[in-house]
Motif scaffolding. Structure first.
Motif, PDB file in Angstrom:
ATOM      1  N   PHE A   1      30.093  26.420  21.602  1.00 30.98           N
ATOM      2  CA  PHE A   1      31.434  26.239  21.303  1.00 30.98           C
ATOM      3  C   PHE A   1      31.504  24.597  21.769  1.00 30.98           C
ATOM      4  N   TRP A   2      31.091  24.422  22.953  1.00 30.37           N
ATOM      5  CA  TRP A   2      31.148  22.957  23.634  1.00 30.37           C
ATOM      6  C   TRP A   2      30.314  22.081  22.845  1.00 30.37           C
ATOM      7  N   ARG A   3      28.994  22.703  22.558  1.00 28.61           N
ATOM      8  CA  ARG A   3      28.197  21.794  21.790  1.00 28.61           C
ATOM      9  C   ARG A   3      28.900  21.247  20.373  1.00 28.61           C
ATOM     10  N   GLY A   4      29.421  22.339  19.656  1.00 30.97           N
ATOM     11  CA  GLY A   4      30.145  22.071  18.296  1.00 30.97           C
ATOM     12  C   GLY A   4      31.114  21.126  18.694  1.00 30.97           C
ATOM     13  N   VAL A   5      32.030  20.953  19.557  1.00 35.29           N
ATOM     14  CA  VAL A   5      33.058  20.202  20.243  1.00 35.29           C
ATOM     15  C   VAL A   5      32.387  18.761  20.064  1.00 35.29           C
ATOM     16  N   PHE A   6      31.495  18.576  20.950  1.00 37.28           N
ATOM     17  CA  PHE A   6      30.990  17.263  21.201  1.00 37.28           C
ATOM     18  C   PHE A   6      30.352  16.601  19.975  1.00 37.28           C
ATOM     19  N   ALA A   7      29.736  17.591  19.194  1.00 40.96           N
ATOM     20  CA  ALA A   7      29.050  17.012  18.171  1.00 40.96           C
ATOM     21  C   ALA A   7      30.008  16.609  16.994  1.00 40.96           C
ATOM     22  N   ALA A   8      31.137  17.404  16.830  1.00 40.99           N
ATOM     23  CA  ALA A   8      32.173  16.923  15.971  1.00 40.99           C
ATOM     24  C   ALA A   8      32.681  15.639  16.394  1.00 40.99           C
ATOM     25  N   ILE A   9      32.956  15.525  17.384  1.00 40.83           N
ATOM     26  CA  ILE A   9      33.579  14.132  18.036  1.00 40.83           C
ATOM     27  C   ILE A   9      32.669  13.257  17.519  1.00 40.83           C
ATOM     28  N   ALA A  10      31.341  13.303  17.886  1.00 39.24           N
ATOM     29  CA  ALA A  10      30.454  12.271  17.800  1.00 39.24           C
ATOM     30  C   ALA A  10      30.305  12.019  16.164  1.00 39.24           C
ATOM     31  N   VAL A  11      30.289  12.913  15.262  1.00 38.88           N
ATOM     32  CA  VAL A  11      30.383  12.747  13.820  1.00 38.88           C
ATOM     33  C   VAL A  11      31.328  12.040  13.384  1.00 38.88           C
ATOM     34  N   ILE A  12      32.609  12.491  13.786  1.00 35.50           N
ATOM     35  CA  ILE A  12      33.778  11.784  13.396  1.00 35.50           C
ATOM     36  C   ILE A  12      33.972  10.112  13.876  1.00 35.50           C
ATOM     37  N   ILE A  13      33.363   9.989  15.202  1.00 36.88           N
ATOM     38  CA  ILE A  13      33.400   8.709  15.456  1.00 36.88           C
ATOM     39  C   ILE A  13      32.441   7.732  14.734  1.00 36.88           C
ATOM     40  N   PHE A  14      30.949   8.283  14.349  1.00 33.21           N
ATOM     41  CA  PHE A  14      30.420   7.778  13.554  1.00 33.21           C
ATOM     42  C   PHE A  14      30.931   7.541  12.141  1.00 33.21           C
ATOM     43  N   MET A  15      31.399   8.574  11.703  1.00 34.67           N
ATOM     44  CA  MET A  15      32.232   8.221  10.240  1.00 34.67           C
ATOM     45  C   MET A  15      33.241   7.141  10.249  1.00 34.67           C
ATOM     46  N   LEU A  16      34.115   7.318  11.066  1.00 31.09           N
ATOM     47  CA  LEU A  16      35.134   6.211  11.452  1.00 31.09           C
ATOM     48  C   LEU A  16      34.531   4.625  11.525  1.00 31.09           C
ATOM     49  N   ALA A  17      33.329   4.624  12.369  1.00 26.93           N
ATOM     50  CA  ALA A  17      32.880   3.326  12.492  1.00 26.93           C
ATOM     51  C   ALA A  17      32.108   2.826  11.440  1.00 26.93           C
ATOM     52  N   THR A  18      31.608   3.685  10.574  1.00 28.88           N
ATOM     53  CA  THR A  18      30.818   3.185   9.174  1.00 28.88           C
ATOM     54  C   THR A  18      31.750   3.115   8.019  1.00 28.88           C
ATOM     55  N   ASP A  19      32.880   3.928   7.827  1.00 35.47           N
ATOM     56  CA  ASP A  19      33.577   4.013   6.767  1.00 35.47           C
ATOM     57  C   ASP A  19      35.137   3.820   6.820  1.00 35.47           C
ATOM     58  N   GLY A  20      35.537   3.556   8.127  1.00 34.07           N
ATOM     59  CA  GLY A  20      36.965   3.250   8.293  1.00 34.07           C
ATOM     60  C   GLY A  20      37.652   4.329   7.854  1.00 34.07           C
ATOM     61  N   ARG A  21      38.982   4.269   7.434  1.00 37.70           N
ATOM     62  CA  ARG A  21      39.806   5.004   6.947  1.00 37.70           C
ATOM     63  C   ARG A  21      39.320   6.141   5.706  1.00 37.70           C
ATOM     64  N   LYS A  22      38.240   5.772   5.034  1.00 40.16           N
ATOM     65  CA  LYS A  22      37.815   6.641   3.893  1.00 40.16           C
ATOM     66  C   LYS A  22      36.891   7.692   4.439  1.00 40.16           C
ATOM     67  N   ALA A  23      36.659   7.578   5.866  1.00 43.10           N
ATOM     68  CA  ALA A  23      35.880   8.612   6.501  1.00 43.10           C
ATOM     69  C   ALA A  23      36.258  10.019   6.342  1.00 43.10           C
ATOM     70  N   LEU A  24      37.559  10.406   6.776  1.00 46.75           N
ATOM     71  CA  LEU A  24      37.818  11.811   6.602  1.00 46.75           C
ATOM     72  C   LEU A  24      38.095  12.293   5.136  1.00 46.75           C
ATOM     73  N   GLY A  25      38.217  11.263   4.332  1.00 44.38           N
ATOM     74  CA  GLY A  25      38.232  11.981   2.755  1.00 44.38           C
ATOM     75  C   GLY A  25      36.594  12.462   2.384  1.00 44.38           C
ATOM     76  N   GLN A  26      35.720  12.026   2.969  1.00 43.70           N
ATOM     77  CA  GLN A  26      34.583  12.538   2.683  1.00 43.70           C
ATOM     78  C   GLN A  26      34.474  13.804   2.988  1.00 43.70           C
TER      79      GLN A  26
END
Length: 159
Positions: free
Chosen positions: A52-77
Motif C-alpha cells: 500500500f505505502w509503496r504504491g502511494v509513494f510511487a503514484a505521487i512520484a509518477v504524478i509529480i514527474f508527469m506534471l513536471a514534464t507535461d504540465g496540465r496535459k499530464a493527467l490526460g495521459q
C-alpha cells in the motif's frame, strides 16, 4: 558528436551525454531494485501494508514527474493509455504483489533464483518448442532443490 549504439543494428545516433545518462540511470535503477529485498525484510509490516505505502509513494512520484514534464496535459495521459497500457499496469501491479509477498514469505535467495529464470521465459516466448523443454529442465532444476530446502527449514509450517 553523435554515434550509433555498437552492435545494436540501429542507425539512430546517440550523443555521448545521452549515453552516459542512460548508463547512469540503469545503474541507479539496478541499485534501487537490488536493495528492495533488504528494506522489505527489515520492515516490521505485513506485505499488504508495504505494498500500500509503496504504491502511494510511487503514484505521487509518477504524478509529480508527469506534471513536471507535461504540465496540465499530464493527467490526460491516463485516458490515452488504452487497453495495452492498462493491461501492462495490471500485470506490473500483480508482479509487484507477488514480488513483495514472496520476499516476506521465503528467503531472498529463493526469490532471486525465480527472478533469474524470467529472462529465459521471455526468450522462450520468442523461440521454438525445444527451448520450452530446456526451460522445463531449468525450472525443475531450480524449484525442486528450493522446495526440499524450504521444507527442511520449516518454511511451509504455520507460524
Amino acid at each position: 558528436q553523435a554515434y550509433p549504439w555498437p552492435d545494436r543494428g540501429t542507425s539512430m545516433p546517440v550523443a555521448p551525454a545521452q549515453r552516459n545518462l542512460a548508463m547512469l540511470l540503469v545503474v541507479l535503477a539496478a541499485t534501487a531494485w537490488s536493495t528492495a529485498p533488504y528494506f522489505v525484510r527489515v520492515l516490521p509490516y505485513d506485505s499488504w501494508t508495504i505494498l500500500f505505502w509503496r504504491g502511494v509513494f510511487a503514484a505521487i512520484a509518477v504524478i509529480i514527474f508527469m506534471l513536471a514534464t507535461d504540465g496540465r496535459k499530464a493527467l490526460g495521459q491516463f485516458a490515452r493509455l488504452g487497453r495495452p497500457g492498462w493491461l501492462f499496469a495490471l500485470v506490473s501491479g500483480a508482479g509487484m504483489v507477488c514480488y513483495i509477498t514472496s520476499l516476506t514469505l521465503t528467503t531472498v535467495a529463493h526469490v532471486a533464483i525465480i527472478y533469474g529464470i524470467v529472462p529465459f521465459v521471455a526468450a522462450g516466448l520468442m523461440t521454438g518448442n525445444i527451448f520450452w523443454l530446456a526451460l522445463g529442465g531449468i525450472v525443475l532444476g531450480t524449484t525442486l532443490p528450493m522446495a526440499w530446502t524450504s521444507a527442511a527449514a520449516g518454511l511451509f509450517r504455520k507460524r
